[in-house]
Design a protein around this motif. Sequence first.
Motif, mmCIF file in Angstrom:
data_model
loop_
_atom_site.group_PDB
_atom_site.id
_atom_site.type_symbol
_atom_site.label_atom_id
_atom_site.label_comp_id
_atom_site.label_asym_id
_atom_site.label_seq_id
_atom_site.Cartn_x
_atom_site.Cartn_y
_atom_site.Cartn_z
ATOM 1 N N ILE A 22 0.834 -1.204 0.000
ATOM 2 C CA ILE A 22 0.000 0.000 0.000
ATOM 3 C C ILE A 22 0.867 1.251 0.000
ATOM 4 O O ILE A 22 0.645 2.190 -0.767
ATOM 5 N N GLN A 23 1.874 1.262 0.857
ATOM 6 C CA GLN A 23 2.750 2.433 0.925
ATOM 7 C C GLN A 23 3.512 2.626 -0.386
ATOM 8 O O GLN A 23 3.670 3.758 -0.868
ATOM 9 N N GLY A 24 3.970 1.523 -0.969
ATOM 10 C CA GLY A 24 4.717 1.609 -2.218
ATOM 11 C C GLY A 24 3.871 2.102 -3.374
ATOM 12 O O GLY A 24 4.385 2.758 -4.293
ATOM 13 N N MET A 25 2.579 1.820 -3.340
ATOM 14 C CA MET A 25 1.682 2.275 -4.403
ATOM 15 C C MET A 25 1.237 3.716 -4.175
ATOM 16 O O MET A 25 1.265 4.541 -5.094
ATOM 17 N N ALA A 26 0.806 4.027 -2.950
ATOM 18 C CA ALA A 26 0.196 5.329 -2.673
ATOM 19 C C ALA A 26 1.219 6.419 -2.343
ATOM 20 O O ALA A 26 1.048 7.572 -2.737
ATOM 21 N N ARG A 27 2.284 6.046 -1.622
ATOM 22 C CA ARG A 27 3.294 7.029 -1.207
ATOM 23 C C ARG A 27 4.689 6.449 -1.440
ATOM 24 O O ARG A 27 5.454 6.221 -0.494
ATOM 25 N N PRO A 28 5.023 6.203 -2.703
ATOM 26 C CA PRO A 28 6.266 5.484 -2.995
ATOM 27 C C PRO A 28 7.530 6.201 -2.541
ATOM 28 O O PRO A 28 8.466 5.552 -2.060
ATOM 29 N N LEU A 29 7.585 7.521 -2.672
ATOM 30 C CA LEU A 29 8.809 8.236 -2.309
ATOM 31 C C LEU A 29 9.040 8.199 -0.805
ATOM 32 O O LEU A 29 10.162 7.978 -0.336
ATOM 33 N N GLU A 30 7.973 8.410 -0.057
ATOM 34 C CA GLU A 30 8.089 8.371 1.400
ATOM 35 C C GLU A 30 8.495 6.977 1.875
ATOM 36 O O GLU A 30 9.316 6.824 2.793
ATOM 37 N N TYR A 31 7.912 5.960 1.248
ATOM 38 C CA TYR A 31 8.253 4.571 1.601
ATOM 39 C C TYR A 31 9.732 4.298 1.354
ATOM 40 O O TYR A 31 10.446 3.760 2.214
ATOM 41 N N LEU A 32 10.229 4.686 0.182
ATOM 42 C CA LEU A 32 11.622 4.430 -0.173
ATOM 43 C C LEU A 32 12.579 5.215 0.719
ATOM 44 O O LEU A 32 13.607 4.693 1.176
ATOM 45 N N GLU A 33 12.248 6.475 0.982
ATOM 46 C CA GLU A 33 13.129 7.307 1.812
ATOM 47 C C GLU A 33 13.211 6.770 3.237
ATOM 48 O O GLU A 33 14.288 6.758 3.842
ATOM 49 N N MET A 176 -6.172 5.042 -23.393
ATOM 50 C CA MET A 176 -5.733 3.834 -22.695
ATOM 51 C C MET A 176 -4.757 4.172 -21.574
ATOM 52 O O MET A 176 -4.869 3.669 -20.459
ATOM 53 N N LEU A 177 -3.793 5.060 -21.847
ATOM 54 C CA LEU A 177 -2.807 5.408 -20.833
ATOM 55 C C LEU A 177 -3.391 6.311 -19.752
ATOM 56 O O LEU A 177 -2.987 6.240 -18.589
ATOM 57 N N ASP A 178 -4.354 7.165 -20.119
ATOM 58 C CA ASP A 178 -4.994 8.030 -19.126
ATOM 59 C C ASP A 178 -5.778 7.225 -18.096
ATOM 60 O O ASP A 178 -6.030 7.708 -16.986
ATOM 61 N N ALA A 179 -6.171 6.019 -18.483
ATOM 62 C CA ALA A 179 -6.935 5.185 -17.555
ATOM 63 C C ALA A 179 -6.110 4.819 -16.320
ATOM 64 O O ALA A 179 -6.665 4.508 -15.261
ATOM 65 N N PHE A 180 -4.776 4.851 -16.440
ATOM 66 C CA PHE A 180 -3.899 4.484 -15.327
ATOM 67 C C PHE A 180 -3.365 5.726 -14.611
ATOM 68 O O PHE A 180 -2.234 5.723 -14.110
ATOM 69 N N ASN A 181 -4.178 6.796 -14.554
ATOM 70 C CA ASN A 181 -3.657 8.078 -14.070
ATOM 71 C C ASN A 181 -3.810 8.301 -12.573
ATOM 72 O O ASN A 181 -3.728 9.428 -12.106
ATOM 73 N N SER A 182 -4.033 7.249 -11.811
ATOM 74 C CA SER A 182 -4.107 7.410 -10.359
ATOM 75 C C SER A 182 -3.498 6.187 -9.686
ATOM 76 O O SER A 182 -3.407 5.113 -10.295
ATOM 77 N N ARG A 433 1.499 8.901 -8.773
ATOM 78 C CA ARG A 433 1.728 7.710 -9.579
ATOM 79 C C ARG A 433 0.776 7.694 -10.765
ATOM 80 O O ARG A 433 -0.418 7.983 -10.639
ATOM 81 N N ARG A 434 1.326 7.352 -11.930
ATOM 82 C CA ARG A 434 0.539 7.174 -13.144
ATOM 83 C C ARG A 434 1.063 5.907 -13.809
ATOM 84 O O ARG A 434 2.064 5.945 -14.534
ATOM 85 N N GLY A 435 0.425 4.773 -13.521
ATOM 86 C CA GLY A 435 0.949 3.500 -13.983
ATOM 87 C C GLY A 435 2.273 3.221 -13.311
ATOM 88 O O GLY A 435 2.397 3.273 -12.084
ATOM 89 N N ILE A 436 3.324 2.973 -14.111
ATOM 90 C CA ILE A 436 4.642 2.725 -13.521
ATOM 91 C C ILE A 436 5.456 4.009 -13.426
ATOM 92 O O ILE A 436 6.593 3.994 -12.969
ATOM 93 N N THR A 437 4.887 5.136 -13.855
ATOM 94 C CA THR A 437 5.630 6.393 -13.883
ATOM 95 C C THR A 437 5.149 7.342 -12.782
ATOM 96 O O THR A 437 4.104 7.142 -12.172
ATOM 97 N N LEU A 438 5.938 8.400 -12.561
ATOM 98 C CA LEU A 438 5.563 9.483 -11.653
ATOM 99 C C LEU A 438 5.372 10.749 -12.465
ATOM 100 O O LEU A 438 6.274 11.153 -13.213
ATOM 101 N N THR A 439 4.226 11.391 -12.320
ATOM 102 C CA THR A 439 3.940 12.609 -13.064
ATOM 103 C C THR A 439 3.554 13.721 -12.096
ATOM 104 O O THR A 439 3.152 13.455 -10.962
#
Length: 452
Positions: A22-33, A176-182, A433-439
């Motif tokens: 959950i942390q890695g998906m929702a707050r990836p930077l905070e989790y990693l730091e 298709m790519l916009d569908a993964f925008n959250s 997060r937007r799919g596997i990317t950060l925007t």
Amino acid sequence: MTSKTAIKLPDSPRIPAWMQTIQGMARPLEYLEAAAKEYGDVFTMRSLGFPPTVVLSNPQAIQEIFTADPHQFDSAEGSKILQPIVGNNSLILLDGDRHQRQRKLLMPPFHGERMKAYGKLICQIAEQVMKSWTIGNIQPVYPAMQEISLRVILRAVFGIDEGARFQQLRQLLVSMLDAFNSPLTSTVIFFPILQQDLGDWSFWGRFLRQRQQIDELLYSEIRERREQPDSNRTDILSLMMSASDENGQLMTDVELRDELMTLLFAGHETTASSLAWAFYWIHHLPEVREKLLKELESIGSDPDPTEIARLPYLTAICSESLRIYPIVLFSFARIVKSPIEIMGYKFDPGTLLTACVYLTHHREDIYPDSKSFKPERFLERQFSPYEFIPFGGGSRRCIGWALALLEMKLVLATVLSRYEMALTDNREVLPVRRGITLTPARGVPMMMVAQR
């Protein structure tokens, strides 16, 4: 690997795998730091649906991975989450001899004279898209960058971006790519159990139908090219269709389709995000904008694209944008195939290793005051390919990295030389997060103030 012979993995955050997920998906930077703060350069990330993943952010460890014999790893298996988008024959999902063959076939369009030809095309498309903006109208810059990067990759790949087929392809790809925008919808990529076709009303059902429509358009284009070959065409698809390996084998229709999807997916989404971040930082920090404008003015009103590409401060801005919020957090994962030692750690076959781009880019010993946007750091010293890794490295380095950098520089120079833009809210923009990317959140709302 049995419990008797297994080598103990590096420490992991002391919370359950489901919570790390959950942390890695929702707050990836905070989790990693937080993990890096507690465990340092090497730690184990545990996520539901994935094997334990060893995360490395030490340049020495990254160098050892990137320079190791590629046959030491299974890299394709570590990228399987992208299979529904790019297909089984994508360069990303190939290993060994097949990967080397495909990479060799795809390299020529991204280097040499072809890059010069792309330069003027990029400037023209950037100007065309920005002409649709009106002075005083507020809109996010990300969709405009998405439109520019998609049109560039369509023109580079197909040699054209006009006509009913390409209008439809453009709309379908964006949709298709916009569908993964959250973060919520992005979870579907990471967990195959959620990839259920429950009809048109279901998320995955809509994705599959859009993908089928895209496939039909791509196969129609391939079929027409085969029926009406034109040796004068120099677009990437034509070059791929005419290229053969050392045995004289051409790429099959399915291989062509999968590589086209890889180029369209990787070649427009990532560049659009990088550009949106660059626009944000340039306008968030007035001193950066003023310094860049002076540099652009120094080369006159109608410079050659190759002259723009050599500008040192513009190049530094692009590098710093890619450093501070890299579009992807990790390099392509490598699965160990035979016992290997990395920076003193011994890893068994089956261990998943990945270099963390974000943590490497925020090492205070390499990038002091790493959270601050400082292009000058790239003018003051040169960073090794194991310290600055926005495009990964080794045999898995992004094949289109040179085109992506060229596009960033030329779009920024074209827009800033012709238009005066301003942020509508100067508060800090955070990544989402937007799919596997950060925007950038909300796509960076901006307003065109005046034409220059």
